[in-house]
Motif scaffolding. Structure first.
Motif, mmCIF file in Angstrom:
data_model
loop_
_atom_site.group_PDB
_atom_site.id
_atom_site.type_symbol
_atom_site.label_atom_id
_atom_site.label_comp_id
_atom_site.label_asym_id
_atom_site.label_seq_id
_atom_site.Cartn_x
_atom_site.Cartn_y
_atom_site.Cartn_z
ATOM 1 N N GLU A 145 0.808 -1.228 0.000
ATOM 2 C CA GLU A 145 0.000 0.000 0.000
ATOM 3 C C GLU A 145 0.839 1.275 0.000
ATOM 4 N N THR A 146 2.169 1.136 -0.085
ATOM 5 C CA THR A 146 3.069 2.287 -0.028
ATOM 6 C C THR A 146 2.749 3.305 -1.126
ATOM 7 N N GLN A 147 2.722 4.568 -0.733
ATOM 8 C CA GLN A 147 2.612 5.671 -1.684
ATOM 9 C C GLN A 147 3.989 6.333 -1.762
ATOM 10 N N TRP A 148 4.734 6.047 -2.823
ATOM 11 C CA TRP A 148 6.092 6.573 -2.958
ATOM 12 C C TRP A 148 6.001 8.068 -3.285
ATOM 13 N N THR A 149 6.565 8.886 -2.423
ATOM 14 C CA THR A 149 6.372 10.338 -2.493
ATOM 15 C C THR A 149 7.711 11.052 -2.482
ATOM 16 N N THR B 277 7.221 18.980 -0.992
ATOM 17 C CA THR B 277 6.666 18.075 -1.990
ATOM 18 C C THR B 277 6.448 18.781 -3.329
ATOM 19 N N PRO C 37 8.601 6.337 1.558
ATOM 20 C CA PRO C 37 7.484 5.385 1.494
ATOM 21 C C PRO C 37 6.375 5.794 2.471
ATOM 22 N N PRO D 219 -0.663 5.241 3.790
ATOM 23 C CA PRO D 219 -1.902 5.988 4.013
ATOM 24 C C PRO D 219 -2.497 5.706 5.386
#
Length: 577
Positions: free
Chosen positions: A349-353, A365, A570, A573
């Motif tokens: 479920e990682t949102q790579w940001t 960001t 990483p 959410p």
């Protein structure tokens, strides 16, 4: 309990290994938990635990090598505990390095004993964990499962260069281990080496970076008779050709269930933290991964034994403990200070940001604006100059921080820093530090006393990354966005052209932390660390210092739209747990 010490077991080539056996004082056949490591078996038994209660890592009597596990716990739960000394160490005969079938032969001996039911698992952490992987690859059918916590290197053997020295930056852990008397070594007058080795030795002896650490240089003069792993790293400071391919073949040989892991403390000496993740990601077998918190395990090792017993009650006794019904990944989330679970690592479920290095040493960001909008000044670099440790103990840095976060931000997994930089020498060591800073309720204004981030804010160091600039070449086939895979072989090492802007992909070791609202995500870019004791020693065995440059180096960090230096974090959410 029945104790039998210094039993000698003969290997297929006639070499005899020293073994201790602890077993229940009751008739019957029992499953066996087998432990083996270079660390002296004579300090692993229950007689030590009877005198030395569990010591936290900050205690003066904490002693790392007491790692074979809690014998009394194993006996009480109906297991035999066998602790063996590998060949070439302490009381065992032979030379370490010639033991490719020893685990197989010892397990065969175990299965023939009247107290053995023919089923074997393995226990012990660190060096004892490294031997578990080797035993699993040797493939004795009686070895049903392993539990290699603090796993040791996955590439190149137990002390392989890649996991031991990520980014090619050498560190002093092998030296410190041997100073703390964990390895048995014999010495004689330094002998002539084979011609190729002699040339590598002479080259190392001329290296001014080594020479400034006179304690390490002293090891070189002895030509490998003392602290051999440190000696080998200095004379062969690269990954040997074919290492990765051989490791990938070994991964295929491991067929049995394994439960691996490490703790957040382990980023300091790297091989346990990286080894656990690399084995977990590359071996196809029933598996579990446990990442614990930032406090190092106590010694004598006794923690997580309930989990060890559940594991082996399932695989060796056939009991339904429910352990395989639980999620395969369990990790301690710092900041939130709670356990979380996952189905894989990195978490699916990682949102790579991306967090970009921005003006006035901030993290944002928002991508940098092009020079056509921001003006030519946006292309100017940030700069720091580091003198060597022979002249200063002050570690210079560039620090980049977010504003205080408006809400909790959970980071869990591996991290990459893409860095565009120039140096005025042919090499440097990039040392990257990720921190949690705060809480911070301040608002920066133009008023006196409100212009700067308060210097009194609490800080927690979470993890680090390392890259020697000359080792920057990537193995594109094996690299992932969240884990650059550097070639690290001798032919891939290339000096940097002074003044040239170079793109570096720097692996920052995984972490799991919840940055609470009001805290700041903080990134320090440095190039040096410092021994914490006199005589180039350290005051904590498992937090080693690194071999840094003997030259003064100026570093320029670029962060414009054409050269967008950034962290890849990483983010997990809020709905995920």
């Amino acid at each position: 309990m029945i104790e039998e010490r210094d039993i000698y077991v003969t290997m297929r080539d006639g070499t005899r290994l020293a073994v201790d056996v602890y077993r229940p004082d009751a008739p019957g056949k029992y499953p066996v938990l087998y432990a083996s490591a270079l660390h002296n078996k004579d300090i692993q038994g229950p007689d030590i635990a009877d005198i030395l209660p569990p010591q936290p890592a900050h205690a003066p009597l904490w002693f790392g090598p007491i790692e074979a596990g809690d014998t009394r716990c194993f006996i009480a739960n109906g297991y035999v505990h066998v602790i063996a000394q590998p060949r070439g160490s302490a009381k065992s005969e032979g030379h370490y390095g010639h033991e490719d079938t020893d685990h197989y032969d010892l397990i065969e001996w175990i299965t023939q004993q009247p107290w053995s039911d023919g089923k074997v698992g393995m226990v012990g952490i660190s060096g004892f964990a490294g031997e578990q992987w080797r035993a699993a690859a040797q493939g004795h059918p009686a070895l049903k499962a392993i539990f290699p916590y603090d796993a040791c290197s996955a590439y190149g053997g137990m002390f392989g260069f890649r996991d031991f020295n990520p980014g090619g930056v050498l560190h002093s852990f092998p030296y410190l281990l041997d100073v703390f008397s964990t390895v048995h070594e014999s010495r004689d007058r330094p002998a002539e080496l084979p011609a190729a080795e002699e040339e590598l030795w002479r080259r190392a002896m001329r290296n001014p970076d080594y020479k400034q650490y006179i304690n390490l240089y002293n090891i070189l003069t002895q030509k490998g008779q003392r602290t051999f792993i440190m000696y080998l790293m200095m004379t062969h400071p690269w990954e040997l050709d074919g290492t990765v391919e051989r490791a990938e073949e070994t991964f295929k040989k491991i067929k049995i269930p394994f439960y691996t892991g490490s703790g957040a403390y382990a980023y300091t000496y790297k091989l346990h933290w990286l080894g656990a993740q690399h084995y977990f990601g590359n071996v196809d077998a029933p598996k579990k991964l446990l990442f614990t918190g930032p406090a190092h395990l106590e010694r004598p090792f006794h923690q997580h034994h309930d989990e060890i017993i559940r594991w082996y009650d399932h695989w060796l006794k056939g009991q339904n403990t429910g352990i395989m019904d639980e999620p395969p990944v369990r990790y301690w989330l710092m900041g939130a200070n709670e356990w979380r679970t996952g189905t894989d690592w990195p978490l699916p479920e990682t949102q790579w940001t991306k967090y970009y290095l921005s003006h006035w040493e901030t993290l944002s960001t928002e991508p940098p604006r092009p020079a056509s909008e921001a003006g030519a000044s946006a292309r100017e670099p940030d700069v720091f100059t580091q003198m060597p440790v022979t002249r200063t103990t002050k570690v210079e840095r560039l620090r980049y921080m977010t504003d205080p976060l408006p809400h909790d931000v959970t980071v869990a997994g591996p991290i990459t820093l893409t860095l565009y930089a120039a140096i005025d020498q042919e090499d440097t060591n990039w040392i990257i530090v990720l921190r949690d800073v705060g809480p911070d309720v301040s608002v920066r204004t133009a008023r006196e006393g409100e212009r700067d981030v308060p210097s009194t804010l609490p800080e927690r160091e979470l993890t680090r990354g390392w890259l020697k600039a000359s080792y920057r070449a990537l193995d594109e086939k094996r690299s992932k966005p969240w884990e650059p895979f550097h070639k690290l072989t001798q032919d891939a090492i290339a000096a940097v052209k002074p003044g040239e802007v170079v793109e570096y992909q720097i692996q920052i070791l995984a972490t799991a932390n919840q940055f609470k609202a009001g805290h700041r995500i903080c990134l320090d870019i440095t190039s040096m660390d410092v021994p914490t004791g006199t005589g180039a020693m350290t005051n904590v065995e498992y937090i080693p210092y690194h071999v840094c440059s003997s030259k003064t180096v100026t570093h320029k960090i670029y962060r414009d739209a054409e050269r967008p230096s950034h962290l890849l974090l990483p983010l997990i959410p809020a709905s995920a747990s």
